[in-house]
Scaffold this motif. Structure first.
Motif, PDB file in Angstrom:
ATOM      1  N   PHE A 157       4.915   4.007  -0.224  1.00 44.32           N
ATOM      2  CA  PHE A 157       3.511   5.063  -0.066  1.00 44.32           C
ATOM      3  C   PHE A 157       3.348   4.562   1.187  1.00 44.32           C
ATOM      4  CE2 PHE A 157       4.134   4.282  -4.494  1.00 44.32           C
ATOM      5  CZ  PHE A 157       3.901   5.434  -4.962  1.00 44.32           C
ATOM      6  N   PRO A 158       3.298   5.306   2.086  1.00 44.09           N
ATOM      7  CA  PRO A 158       2.228   4.874   2.905  1.00 44.09           C
ATOM      8  C   PRO A 158       0.691   4.723   2.889  1.00 44.09           C
ATOM      9  CG  PRO A 158       2.720   7.056   3.597  1.00 44.09           C
ATOM     10  CD  PRO A 158       2.575   6.779   2.059  1.00 44.09           C
ATOM     11  N   ASP A 159       0.691   3.649   4.229  1.00 40.41           N
ATOM     12  CA  ASP A 159      -1.235   2.769   3.875  1.00 40.41           C
ATOM     13  C   ASP A 159      -2.638   3.945   3.575  1.00 40.41           C
ATOM     14  OD1 ASP A 159       0.726   0.383   4.492  1.00 40.41           O
ATOM     15  OD2 ASP A 159       0.543   0.803   6.602  1.00 40.41           O
ATOM     16  N   ILE A 160      -1.932   4.536   4.664  1.00 40.21           N
ATOM     17  CA  ILE A 160      -3.310   5.743   4.186  1.00 40.21           C
ATOM     18  C   ILE A 160      -3.177   6.221   2.449  1.00 40.21           C
ATOM     19  CG2 ILE A 160      -4.645   7.697   4.866  1.00 40.21           C
ATOM     20  CD1 ILE A 160      -3.574   7.292   8.159  1.00 40.21           C
ATOM     21  N   VAL A 161      -2.524   6.472   2.058  1.00 39.28           N
ATOM     22  CA  VAL A 161      -2.565   6.390   0.930  1.00 39.28           C
ATOM     23  C   VAL A 161      -2.692   5.031  -0.121  1.00 39.28           C
ATOM     24  CG1 VAL A 161      -1.401   7.729  -1.261  1.00 39.28           C
ATOM     25  CG2 VAL A 161      -0.090   8.508   0.887  1.00 39.28           C
ATOM     26  N   LEU A 162      -2.313   4.448  -0.278  1.00 36.75           N
ATOM     27  CA  LEU A 162      -2.549   3.521  -1.038  1.00 36.75           C
ATOM     28  C   LEU A 162      -3.945   3.372  -0.273  1.00 36.75           C
ATOM     29  CD1 LEU A 162       0.672   0.718  -0.281  1.00 36.75           C
ATOM     30  CD2 LEU A 162       0.098   2.153  -2.144  1.00 36.75           C
ATOM     31  N   ALA A 163      -4.825   3.256   0.158  1.00 32.85           N
ATOM     32  CA  ALA A 163      -6.057   2.948   1.017  1.00 32.85           C
ATOM     33  C   ALA A 163      -6.474   3.652  -0.210  1.00 32.85           C
ATOM     34  CB  ALA A 163      -6.261   2.842   2.447  1.00 32.85           C
ATOM     35  N   LEU A 164      -6.994   5.114   0.388  1.00 33.71           N
ATOM     36  CA  LEU A 164      -6.931   6.241  -0.848  1.00 33.71           C
ATOM     37  C   LEU A 164      -6.919   5.756  -2.173  1.00 33.71           C
ATOM     38  CD1 LEU A 164      -5.351   9.404   1.213  1.00 33.71           C
ATOM     39  CD2 LEU A 164      -8.413   8.693   0.956  1.00 33.71           C
ATOM     40  N   THR A 179      16.814  -3.880  -9.424  1.00 32.01           N
ATOM     41  CA  THR A 179      15.352  -4.200 -10.653  1.00 32.01           C
ATOM     42  C   THR A 179      14.282  -4.095  -9.057  1.00 32.01           C
ATOM     43  OG1 THR A 179      16.096  -4.692 -12.707  1.00 32.01           O
ATOM     44  CG2 THR A 179      13.999  -4.060 -12.153  1.00 32.01           C
ATOM     45  N   ASN A 180      15.388  -5.633  -8.508  1.00 29.59           N
ATOM     46  CA  ASN A 180      13.367  -5.906  -7.436  1.00 29.59           C
ATOM     47  C   ASN A 180      14.387  -4.725  -6.289  1.00 29.59           C
ATOM     48  OD1 ASN A 180      12.186  -8.668  -8.562  1.00 29.59           O
ATOM     49  ND2 ASN A 180      14.228  -8.638  -8.821  1.00 29.59           N
ATOM     50  N   LYS A 181      15.333  -4.882  -5.761  1.00 32.65           N
ATOM     51  CA  LYS A 181      15.604  -3.656  -4.344  1.00 32.65           C
ATOM     52  C   LYS A 181      14.666  -2.885  -4.760  1.00 32.65           C
ATOM     53  CE  LYS A 181      19.870  -5.898  -3.147  1.00 32.65           C
ATOM     54  NZ  LYS A 181      19.377  -6.230  -1.636  1.00 32.65           N
ATOM     55  N   PHE A 182      14.751  -1.939  -6.307  1.00 34.27           N
ATOM     56  CA  PHE A 182      14.504  -0.701  -6.183  1.00 34.27           C
ATOM     57  C   PHE A 182      13.476  -0.779  -6.219  1.00 34.27           C
ATOM     58  CE2 PHE A 182      12.199   2.010  -9.901  1.00 34.27           C
ATOM     59  CZ  PHE A 182      11.698   3.365  -9.109  1.00 34.27           C
ATOM     60  N   ILE A 183      11.799  -1.777  -6.993  1.00 37.04           N
ATOM     61  CA  ILE A 183      10.571  -2.087  -6.345  1.00 37.04           C
ATOM     62  C   ILE A 183      10.341  -2.387  -5.418  1.00 37.04           C
ATOM     63  CG2 ILE A 183       9.016  -3.667  -7.275  1.00 37.04           C
ATOM     64  CD1 ILE A 183      10.335  -4.530  -9.464  1.00 37.04           C
ATOM     65  N   LEU A 184      11.196  -2.655  -4.309  1.00 37.84           N
ATOM     66  CA  LEU A 184      10.582  -3.015  -2.405  1.00 37.84           C
ATOM     67  C   LEU A 184      10.774  -1.847  -2.061  1.00 37.84           C
ATOM     68  CD1 LEU A 184      12.514  -6.437  -1.806  1.00 37.84           C
ATOM     69  CD2 LEU A 184      10.386  -5.881  -1.783  1.00 37.84           C
ATOM     70  N   SER A 185      11.932  -0.730  -2.691  1.00 37.83           N
ATOM     71  CA  SER A 185      12.010   0.652  -2.167  1.00 37.83           C
ATOM     72  C   SER A 185      10.846   1.404  -2.428  1.00 37.83           C
ATOM     73  CB  SER A 185      13.232   1.072  -2.674  1.00 37.83           C
ATOM     74  OG  SER A 185      14.481   0.102  -1.861  1.00 37.83           O
ATOM     75  N   PHE A 186      10.475   1.466  -4.060  1.00 38.65           N
ATOM     76  CA  PHE A 186       9.525   2.928  -4.537  1.00 38.65           C
ATOM     77  C   PHE A 186       8.428   1.933  -3.602  1.00 38.65           C
ATOM     78  CE2 PHE A 186       6.078   2.851  -7.649  1.00 38.65           C
ATOM     79  CZ  PHE A 186       6.084   4.253  -7.537  1.00 38.65           C
ATOM     80  N   LEU A 206      -3.212  -2.845   2.899  1.00 44.00           N
ATOM     81  CA  LEU A 206      -2.408  -3.723   3.523  1.00 44.00           C
ATOM     82  C   LEU A 206      -1.675  -4.947   2.667  1.00 44.00           C
ATOM     83  CD1 LEU A 206      -4.162  -3.909   6.863  1.00 44.00           C
ATOM     84  CD2 LEU A 206      -2.497  -2.049   5.931  1.00 44.00           C
ATOM     85  N   GLY A 207      -2.332  -5.374   2.040  1.00 41.66           N
ATOM     86  CA  GLY A 207      -1.171  -6.397   1.524  1.00 41.66           C
ATOM     87  C   GLY A 207      -0.379  -5.627   0.014  1.00 41.66           C
ATOM     88  N   ILE A 208      -0.825  -5.115   0.060  1.00 47.15           N
ATOM     89  CA  ILE A 208       0.733  -4.171  -1.380  1.00 47.15           C
ATOM     90  C   ILE A 208       1.792  -3.000  -0.178  1.00 47.15           C
ATOM     91  CG2 ILE A 208       0.287  -2.856  -2.976  1.00 47.15           C
ATOM     92  CD1 ILE A 208      -1.199  -5.567  -3.840  1.00 47.15           C
ATOM     93  N   GLY A 209       0.733  -2.883   0.344  1.00 45.85           N
ATOM     94  CA  GLY A 209       1.562  -1.913   1.031  1.00 45.85           C
ATOM     95  C   GLY A 209       3.016  -2.624   2.258  1.00 45.85           C
ATOM     96  N   ALA A 210       2.692  -3.793   2.508  1.00 40.24           N
ATOM     97  CA  ALA A 210       3.379  -4.698   3.496  1.00 40.24           C
ATOM     98  C   ALA A 210       4.568  -5.459   2.223  1.00 40.24           C
ATOM     99  CB  ALA A 210       2.473  -5.656   4.254  1.00 40.24           C
ATOM    100  N   ILE A 211       4.256  -5.433   1.273  1.00 42.90           N
ATOM    101  CA  ILE A 211       5.167  -6.032   0.076  1.00 42.90           C
ATOM    102  C   ILE A 211       6.722  -5.954   0.836  1.00 42.90           C
ATOM    103  CG2 ILE A 211       6.022  -7.444  -1.885  1.00 42.90           C
ATOM    104  CD1 ILE A 211       2.929  -7.050  -3.205  1.00 42.90           C
TER     105      ILE A 211
END
Length: 261
Positions: free
Chosen positions: A119-126, A108-115, A143-148
């Motif tokens: 998303f690219p940083d720009i998509v998350l920023a939007l 489950t955690n591997k899937f969460i990290l892959s998921f 940046l904080g969520i995307g780098a996890i």
């Protein structure tokens, strides 16, 4: 032996021919490049602006300037990296097969990290701009969520490569699970952890410079404004500032990472 060499050469020749044909086919499908009448004038204006930057924009006590924009960018990158560095720790340990015994929890955690890495940083920023509004806060969250995802994956792989003999020795002496974890696992993971975090800071520094283009704060915001009004002198000084900032951060990060390796 000679016949075998000839077969190898013929095979390599046909492989090279196929690769060449693929390249020819790919470039043949490209549309023809059409230059407008004003293209050369625009290119000349851009080059002139880049080589004669607006030095007055470096510092302006009464308004927006380059130093404030760069400081905002550094702050966004540092805060985003700090958030990712903290939040990625539990995901990394729960995604490690040698620490977590439940295969369901590990998967489950591997899937969460892959998921998250999808998303690219720009998509998350939007997405965060829509949620919290434009500004530096959206950039920090992106940046904080995307780098996890990436940090969690790297740290998890580092944890799975640790030597568990020290852990088994402590367990044999009667040490409790907390002390076993703190003194047998953490010291082996910590150097790689700091190295991964510093590397991610370098990546986030570049990403924070770009996110401002879509309204997520940082030096990218004045850069897109300067581009929109074709103020090439200001574009030149902003690009120069970004180059200096990223270079200094890379040098500092490299020295810090060198101490942990």
């Amino acid at each position: 032996m000679t016949q075998r060499n000839n077969i190898v050469y013929i095979r390599r020749f046909f492989i090279g021919l196929v690769i060449l044909a693929i390249y020819v086919w790919a470039f043949a499908g490209l549309p023809a490049i059409e230059l407008k009448e004003t293209s050369m004038e625009i290119v000349s204006a851009i080059m002139a602006g880049l080589f004669s930057p607006d030095w007055a924009y470096v510092y302006d006590p009464g308004g927006e300037d380059l130093l404030r924009g760069l400081l905002d960018t550094v702050a966004i990158a540092v805060l985003g990296t700090f958030i990712a560095g903290i939040l990625s720790i539990p995901f990394a340990f729960m995604a490690s097969n040698n620490i977590t015994k439940s295969k369901t929890l590990v998967g489950t955690n591997k899937f969460i990290l892959s998921f998250i890495r999808v998303f690219p940083d720009i998509v998350l920023a939007l997405l965060f701009i829509k949620a919290v509004g434009p500004g530096a806060f959206a950039g920090v969250l992106a940046l904080g969520i995307g780098a996890i995802g990436m940090l969690g994956k790297l740290i998890s792989e580092s944890i799975e490569n640790v030597d568990l003999s020290a852990r088994e020795a402590l367990i044999a002496t009667g040490a409790n699970p907390v002390k076993t974890f703190m003194f047998a696992v953490v010291p082996q993971v910590l150097p790689n952890y700091f190295s991964f975090v510093m590397y991610r800071l370098e990546v986030n520094m570049r990403a924070a410079s770009v996110l401002g283009v879509i309204g997520a704060g940082g030096i990218g915001t004045p850069l897109i404004f300067a581009l929109s009004v074709r103020d090439w002198e200001r574009v030149g000084i902003i690009l120069l500032g970004i180059i200096v900032m990223v270079t200094l951060v890379d040098l500092l990060s490299g020295k810090i990472r060198g101490r942990f390796t």
